[in-house]
Design an enzyme around this catalytic site. Structure first.
Site, PDB file in Angstrom:
ATOM      1  N   ARG A   1      36.439 130.247 -68.526  1.00 29.14           N
ATOM      2  CA  ARG A   1      37.138 131.650 -68.689  1.00 29.14           C
ATOM      3  C   ARG A   1      38.038 131.760 -69.949  1.00 29.14           C
ATOM      4  NH1 ARG A   1      39.685 134.066 -63.432  1.00 29.14           N
ATOM      5  NH2 ARG A   1      40.633 132.046 -63.237  1.00 29.14           N
TER       6      ARG A   1
ATOM      7  N   LYS B   1      31.120 119.444 -54.608  1.00 26.52           N
ATOM      8  CA  LYS B   1      31.679 119.566 -53.269  1.00 26.52           C
ATOM      9  C   LYS B   1      32.929 120.380 -53.335  1.00 26.52           C
ATOM     10  CE  LYS B   1      35.225 116.505 -51.743  1.00 26.52           C
ATOM     11  NZ  LYS B   1      35.646 115.302 -51.454  1.00 26.52           N
TER      12      LYS B   1
ATOM     13  N   HIS C   1      29.445 111.981 -54.913  1.00 28.56           N
ATOM     14  CA  HIS C   1      29.655 111.067 -55.944  1.00 28.56           C
ATOM     15  C   HIS C   1      29.820 109.762 -55.457  1.00 28.56           C
ATOM     16  CE1 HIS C   1      33.831 111.623 -55.055  1.00 28.56           C
ATOM     17  NE2 HIS C   1      34.077 110.461 -55.426  1.00 28.56           N
TER      18      HIS C   1
ATOM     19  N   LYS D   1      27.669 105.578 -56.774  1.00 27.04           N
ATOM     20  CA  LYS D   1      28.288 104.284 -56.897  1.00 27.04           C
ATOM     21  C   LYS D   1      27.229 103.232 -57.230  1.00 27.04           C
ATOM     22  CE  LYS D   1      32.757 105.543 -55.285  1.00 27.04           C
ATOM     23  NZ  LYS D   1      33.532 105.396 -56.527  1.00 27.04           N
TER      24      LYS D   1
ATOM     25  N   GLU E   1      43.297 106.091 -49.255  1.00 25.18           N
ATOM     26  CA  GLU E   1      43.712 106.421 -50.555  1.00 25.18           C
ATOM     27  C   GLU E   1      45.241 106.184 -50.309  1.00 25.18           C
ATOM     28  OE1 GLU E   1      42.030 110.113 -52.207  1.00 25.18           O
ATOM     29  OE2 GLU E   1      41.963 110.218 -49.935  1.00 25.18           O
TER      30      GLU E   1
ATOM     31  N   ASP F   1      36.950 117.085 -45.479  1.00 25.63           N
ATOM     32  CA  ASP F   1      37.045 116.821 -47.008  1.00 25.63           C
ATOM     33  C   ASP F   1      36.429 115.279 -47.185  1.00 25.63           C
ATOM     34  OD1 ASP F   1      38.135 117.210 -49.574  1.00 25.63           O
ATOM     35  OD2 ASP F   1      39.514 115.444 -49.367  1.00 25.63           O
TER      36      ASP F   1
ATOM     37  N   HIS G   1      30.937 112.318 -47.537  1.00 28.27           N
ATOM     38  CA  HIS G   1      30.967 111.012 -48.119  1.00 28.27           C
ATOM     39  C   HIS G   1      30.844 109.770 -47.071  1.00 28.27           C
ATOM     40  CE1 HIS G   1      32.650 112.804 -51.687  1.00 28.27           C
ATOM     41  NE2 HIS G   1      33.763 112.888 -51.273  1.00 28.27           N
TER      42      HIS G   1
ATOM     43  N   LYS H   1      44.884 109.589 -46.325  1.00 30.25           N
ATOM     44  CA  LYS H   1      45.853 109.689 -47.490  1.00 30.25           C
ATOM     45  C   LYS H   1      47.042 108.805 -47.248  1.00 30.25           C
ATOM     46  CE  LYS H   1      43.969 113.606 -49.385  1.00 30.25           C
ATOM     47  NZ  LYS H   1      43.152 112.784 -50.316  1.00 30.25           N
TER      48      LYS H   1
END
Ligand code: NAD
Length: 484
Positions: free
Chosen positions: A51, A148, A178, A182, A216, A235, A240, A331
């Site tokens: 934008r 995603k 993604h 890998k 993570e 998520d 994944h 997480k």
């Protein structure tokens, strides 16, 4: 071994959201790395579209900064960077308006591969698809790449598939996961299907269980409001972890061909059993180590969204009946580590008196931080003193055998973008796969919502909630340690 980089066909790649975080961190630095590897023809071009009202020069400058920040110094060559930047253009476009499209049309060439990367919020995917067609820009061979999340449940994924299908054929749609880009994930397929060694053992008779971990250290800070509408199941697991599970569990495809591979993955998803409440543990990280809790970051003090989930999953087919797959992701955990561990069963009988040192064979496929593969095998502990056993890793990444090439493994995004240009959909999700994954996910989420389950708190830098340990202990198994 000599590197074999084959240039792809000439292309015009438009990155919608070309000024966004993903483009800056991954897509554009990745394209630079493919450029210096010699994979881009001289007449290929990259067109940023977003934008903001930028000139080509300002866009190039921002990409130069992104390269500076995200490409290691030993890969940054001022002359090559300047050559790369010369291929960049910019068009100011609003996905929901009509300005800028005529300019984009003027830039696109007909005799090269056209690819359009939708690196924008999913709410804009439909607008972009519509306008690319209504303005007569995308040709019949053009490819679109969608990021995603692909929907948030079956209904929204179906609606998105239907919208895209109004303008593009399935063979033109590249849904990115993604994790599939890998190196070790693809190596998993090579190890399974290019060797006779593993396939006879690749079934419940010989495999005790499989663990898939994506841990993570970061929390949701900054993205809390967005993440709170999603949670770890949507998520991470639906996409994944599910993709990784499919690659381990699928039957050998008849050929390494996009639809043959994706047909087999789809059969796995359809064979997944529903998951009952006793086989699910959800968690939310607590405050600690000077950091706020999940609830501090997500803005809703009553939120029941999970920042951690562990599941025990069964696949109802001949190959896997009786071998559970344990999935966990979260997480703010102890370490950033993603791996798949395939634990084999015990030998039927031990001939050794002292079985103390004995451990199961485990095939460990490490996705991050250090991509690699290890097969844990038993050997005799060296030295005198009788037959003592020790477990040692057989390094199956063969970094030494492959030489420097193995150290310059392309990032997942680099590989996937080049696959789009090559027209190879093997590592992209097909529409029916995504829908099947949601069809399995939806009732699980609906189940905990109806029951009003609350996630269990867990300490930051831990390995997750206590109940997740119990999920394994109950079955006489234990999680592998989460470590970098
Ligand atoms: P971002 O907010 O950083 O960037 C969004 C981009 O879209 C910007 O370039 C912005 O100018 C552009 N944009 C916004 N509204 C627009 C409009 N109406 N018309 C045209 N352009 C518009 O987002 P991001 O983090 O780069 O994420 C982009 C997509 O990639 C999202 O779908 C996201 O879910 C996905 N994704 C991002 C990451 C990541 O690490 N950032 C990882 C996986 C997936």
């Amino acid at each position: 071994m000599v590197s074999r980089v084959i240039p792809v066909e000439a292309f015009d790649l438009v990155i919608f959201g070309g000024t966004g975080d993903l483009a800056r961190r991954k897509i554009l630095p990745g394209l630079y790395r493919r450029f210096i590897a010699g994979q881009m023809t001289d007449d290929s071009r990259i067109i940023g579209a977003a934008r903001a009202d930028l000139t080509d020069d300002i866009f190039r400058k921002s990409v130069a900064e992104a390269i500076e920040e995200f490409v290691p110094a030993n890969r940054r060559d001022p002359k090559l960077i300047a050559d790369f930047l010369a291929r960049l253009h910019y068009v100011a476009i609003d996905a929901q308006g009509d300005g800028g499209w005529a300019q984009l049309k003027g830039l696109m060439r007909r005799n090269v591969v056209q690819a359009y990367y939708f690196s924008v919020a999913p709410a804009l995917f439909g607008d972009l698809a519509l306008r690319l067609k209504s303005h007569g820009i995308a040709d019949d061979q053009a490819r679109i790449v969608v990021e995603k999340p692909f929907g948030r449940d079956l209904a929204s994924a179906r609606a998105l598939n239907a919208t895209l299908a109004q303008h593009f054929h399935e063979s033109q749609i590249y849904r990115i996961d993604h994790y599939l880009g890998k190196e070790t994930v693809q190596n998993l397929m090579a190890v399974r299907f290019a060797n006779i060694l593993f396939e006879p053992l690749w079934k419940s008779e010989y495999i005790d269980h499989v663990q898939i971990t994506v841990a993570e250290t970061v929390g949701v800070e900054g993205r809390g409001a967005y993440y709170d509408k999603s949670g770890a199941m949507r998520d991470m697991v639906q996409n994944h972890l599910m993709q990784l599970l499919c690659l381990i569990a699928m039957e050998p495809p008849y050929h390494f061909d996009p639809d043959a591979v994706r047909d087999e993955k789809l059969k796995v998803i359809r064979a997944l059993d529903p998951v009952g409440p006793l086989d699910i543990v959800r968690g939310q990280y607590l405050a600690g180590a000077g950091q706020g809790s999940y609830l501090d970051h997500c803005e809703d003090p009553t939120s029941r969204t999970e920042s951690y989930i562990a599941l025990k999953v069964h696949i109802s087919n001949w190959r896997w009946k009786g071998t559970p797959f344990y999935l966990r992701t979260g997480k703010r955990l102890r370490a950033r580590a993603s791996e798949i561990a395939i634990t084999f069963r015990e030998p039927p009988h031990s001939i050794f008196d002292d079985a103390k040192g004995w451990r199961e064979n485990v095939l460990v496929i490490r996705l991050q931080p250090d991509e690699g593969m290890n097969l844990m095998v038993m050997i005799k502990e060296p030295g005198p003193g009788g037959m003592r056993l020790a477990q040692v890793p057989l390094d199956m990444t063969f970094a030494d055998a492959l030489g420097p090439e193995a150290e310059d493994v392309p990032d997942a995004y680099e590989r996937l973008v080049m696959d789009v240009i090559r027209g190879n959909q093997t590592l992209f999700m097909r529409g029916d796969e995504v829908e099947a994954a949601w069809a399995w996910t939806d009732p699980i989420i609906a189940g905990w919502e109806q029951r009003g389950d609350r996630p269990q708190g867990y300490d930051p830098a831990s390995s997750g909630p206590e109940d997740a340990l119990m999920l394994m202990h109950r079955d006489g198994r234990r999680w592998r340690e989460i470590r970098e």
